[in-house]
Scaffold this motif. Structure first.
Motif, PDB file in Angstrom:
ATOM      1  N   HIS A   1      -4.426   1.289  -7.346  1.00  0.00           N
ATOM      2  CA  HIS A   1      -3.687   1.912  -6.239  1.00  0.00           C
ATOM      3  C   HIS A   1      -2.186   1.817  -6.472  1.00  0.00           C
ATOM      4  O   HIS A   1      -1.649   0.749  -6.754  1.00  0.00           O
TER       5      HIS A   1
ATOM      6  N   ARG B   1      -1.091  -5.015   2.275  1.00  0.00           N
ATOM      7  CA  ARG B   1      -2.480  -5.397   2.535  1.00  0.00           C
ATOM      8  C   ARG B   1      -2.766  -6.765   1.920  1.00  0.00           C
ATOM      9  O   ARG B   1      -2.115  -7.164   0.947  1.00  0.00           O
TER      10      ARG B   1
ATOM     11  N   ILE C   1      -8.193   0.808   0.925  1.00  0.00           N
ATOM     12  CA  ILE C   1      -7.782   1.066  -0.453  1.00  0.00           C
ATOM     13  C   ILE C   1      -9.028   0.945  -1.329  1.00  0.00           C
ATOM     14  O   ILE C   1      -9.641  -0.125  -1.407  1.00  0.00           O
TER      15      ILE C   1
ATOM     16  N   SER D   1       0.830  -1.212   0.000  1.00  0.00           N
ATOM     17  CA  SER D   1       0.000   0.000   0.000  1.00  0.00           C
ATOM     18  C   SER D   1       0.859   1.254   0.000  1.00  0.00           C
ATOM     19  O   SER D   1       0.564   2.216  -0.688  1.00  0.00           O
TER      20      SER D   1
ATOM     21  N   HIS E   1      -5.719  -0.894   4.658  1.00  0.00           N
ATOM     22  CA  HIS E   1      -4.425  -0.353   4.200  1.00  0.00           C
ATOM     23  C   HIS E   1      -3.249  -1.304   4.442  1.00  0.00           C
ATOM     24  O   HIS E   1      -2.440  -1.525   3.557  1.00  0.00           O
TER      25      HIS E   1
END
Lengths: 286, 292
Positions: free
Chosen positions: A259, A174, A253, A164, A179
């Motif tokens: 991400h 994660r 997230i 993350s 997170h």
């Protein structure tokens, strides 16, 4: 690829179960689920237990992760063996001790003892804390690593963990939307660096700061706020030197696919945006 | 809250004028440490901003009329009404001279005192600034919030504030939280052995700034009088820090808003848990503490 679903429990050896119980109930605020002759099972949420103290060497530390089903477990065992990790298939008795249907044990590249479990028990009764610390559940662990780069590759390429954020070269990883479930911390040897429980609100973090300070529990970091996950936190020391964390407000997230891990510099403000400085606690990467 | 009027008589606490031994030294604390913006010196008084008002704090030398708080009054009609009510209730309130108004950056004013002898300026049209607030340090201050006042004559001081249209939101022992707008309180009366301004409170953006300022004060070796903490009655988080001459400046955030519905003032006992939900205590300022 091994698919970890969630962290499930931590097992800690302790030479003194009585003081472990005293700390867990009067300071940490967990609920006693079961008190065996040589085991103490503790609850922090809807699960039957999330922390177990066993009479023994405090160096014996194990973290359990949940996987989907028994087929996934068999698959994981062969994946690990093919990579040269010795795999221990849990006996029925050992599974019972862990309150799970089945499990396997192995060591990560640093030597941390890890278990993968299937169908960990939940409890029909709701969690009822021994003190009103506001705990909502066991959420993540900090894991020692002698080589964060190598261990990041193990956790991400073999166990499907995703990074993350990173602070310096240490990853916060994660396994679901939260997170991080595993934070690697540079250390000379294997071990669990901290055990996190989530609490309801910032109020609980600050209340516990004054509560624990008043009881002479060593506060090692905080109250503070992590700029990475956004969580407000407090770290303090329990029996056998184990560090426990309360935190609240860990980000989730939102878009797993897009991400992109952020890079934070290795400096104090990357660990606390309020200005807290760690005392008697190794920062990740120190 | 409006005493039967369509519009309220007063609508904010708009400034504090503080009297100190050495304004210059104190000014460095107020701007460099606490984080207000120094704006002007006028007749030996140093003025500071905390929001879009021209000034909310000023520091002057210790003098008979040196310290006062400013209460913003709706208009000159409201000012007349307040004068009438105060005189009827037996308080003195005289019209400020042009020079006194100039020094207060207001258009007109009644200078009054409560029963304890706290000077309270009732002011019309306090000066605002066209420029935005820009402090020397990023303490996260967004607004001057209110004041804590020491009171030696609790019942009569309460009568003073009620004449202005203030109402008690809650009690902790005999500590009275007074509201004059939609917030839980802007003025707090603390029973004490002496009179005077106990603290001036400044709203910051969030808990983050309360905590950042807490660590900043520790590193700057500034004494934290109490906090970080949270008032159970108002839900307001606070950090009280001590500046020169024993002045207490506070960072606050998160106070409860009250709606228009009538509401009973709640009574809390005078105990540590009624004063701080988190567990902070004030060891040295008796007004902020509870008997053990």
């Amino acid at each position: 690829m091994i698919q970890l679903k969630d962290v499930s429990y931590v097992r800690l050896g302790s030479p003194d179960l009585e003081s472990a119980e005293n700390f867990a109930t009067t300071c940490l605020g967990l609920q006693i689920a079961e008190r065996g002759k040589k085991d103490l099972y503790l609850r922090s949420d809807a699960r039957a237990h999330t922390l177990c103290y066993s009479e023994g060497d405090p160096g014996d530390q194990t973290v359990g992760f949940e996987v989907e089903d028994e087929a996934s477990l068999q698959e994981a065992a062969s994946t690990l063996e093919s990579l040269g990790h010795a795999v221990h298939a849990g006996s029925a008795h050992e599974a019972e001790q862990r309150k799970v249907k089945a499990f396997i044990g192995f060591r990560d590249p640093t030597g941390n003892h890890v278990e993968l479990v299937v169908r960990p028990e939940r409890s029909g009764r709701r969690y009822f804390a021994s003190r009103d610390a506001g705990i909502t559940g066991f959420s993540h662990i900090g894991l020692n690593s002698t080589d964060p780069g190598r261990d990041e590759r193990f956790w991400t390429q073999v166990c499907n963990a995703r990074v993350s954020d990173r602070i310096g070269d240490i990853p916060l990883m994660r396994v679901n939307a939260i997170h991080h479930t595993i934070a690697l911390v540079r250390a000379p040897k294997a071990g669990i660096q901290h055990i996190n429980h989530q609490v309801e609100s910032s109020d609980d973090v600050l209340r516990s700061y004054y509560f624990l300070s008043g009881r002479r529990v060593p506060i090692v970091f905080g109250p503070g706020r992590h700029p990475t996950s956004g969580a407000r936190f407090l770290y303090f020391k329990g029996p056998d030197g184990m560090i426990f964390e309360y935190s609240v407000g860990v980000d989730e997230i939102e878009d797993e696919a897009t991400h992109r891990p952020r890079q934070f510099g290795f400096e104090p403000t990357s660990f606390c945006m309020w200005g807290a400085k760690p005392a008697g606690m190794a920062l990740p990467n120190n | 809250m409006n005493n039967g009027r369509a519009i309220p008589l007063i609508n904010s606490v708009c400034y504090v004028r503080l009297a100190v031994g050495e304004p210059g030294a104190s000014a460095r604390f107020v701007s460099d440490i606490f984080g207000l913006q120094r704006v002007a010196d006028l007749d030996g008084e140093i003025a500071f901003r905390s929001d879009d008002r021209f000034r909310t704090v000023s520091l002057g030398r210790k003098a008979p009329d040196g310290a006062s708080i400013g209460i913003e009054v709706w208009d000159d009609d409201a000012l007349k009404e307040i004068g009438r009510r105060l005189r009827e209730a037996g308080f003195t309130a005289r019209e400020a001279t042009a020079d006194e108004c100039r020094r207060r950056y207001v258009q007109s004013a009644l200078l009054a005192a409560d029963a304890s002898g706290n000077r309270i300026d009732l002011v019309v049209r306090p000066t605002r600034s066209g420029r935005r607030y820009f402090p020397a340090r990023d303490a996260g201050i967004v607004e001057f919030h209110g004041v804590g006042l020491r009171t030696t004559d609790h019942a009569r001081d309460l009568a003073f504030w009620r004449a202005l249209g203030a109402e008690v939101s809650d009690w902790v022992g005999d500590i009275a939280y007074l509201r004059i707008d939609g917030l839980h309180h802007r003025v707090t009366l603390y029973p004490s052995k002496r009179n005077g301004i106990l603290y001036a409170a400044f709203e910051v953006e969030a808990l983050d700034q309360i905590m950042q300022n807490s660590y900043f004060m520790q590193e700057s070796q500034i004494r934290i009088v109490q906090g970080p903490g949270r008032e159970p009655a108002s839900r307001q988080m606070f950090l009280h820090v001590e500046g020169p001459d024993g002045l207490i400046f506070s960072y606050v955030n998160g106070m409860a808003k009250l709606d228009e519905k009538p509401r009973l003032a709640r009574q809390f006992p005078l105990t540590a848990t009624s004063l701080c939900d988190w567990g902070s205590e004030s060891k040295d300022v008796p007004e902020l503490g509870a008997p053990a």
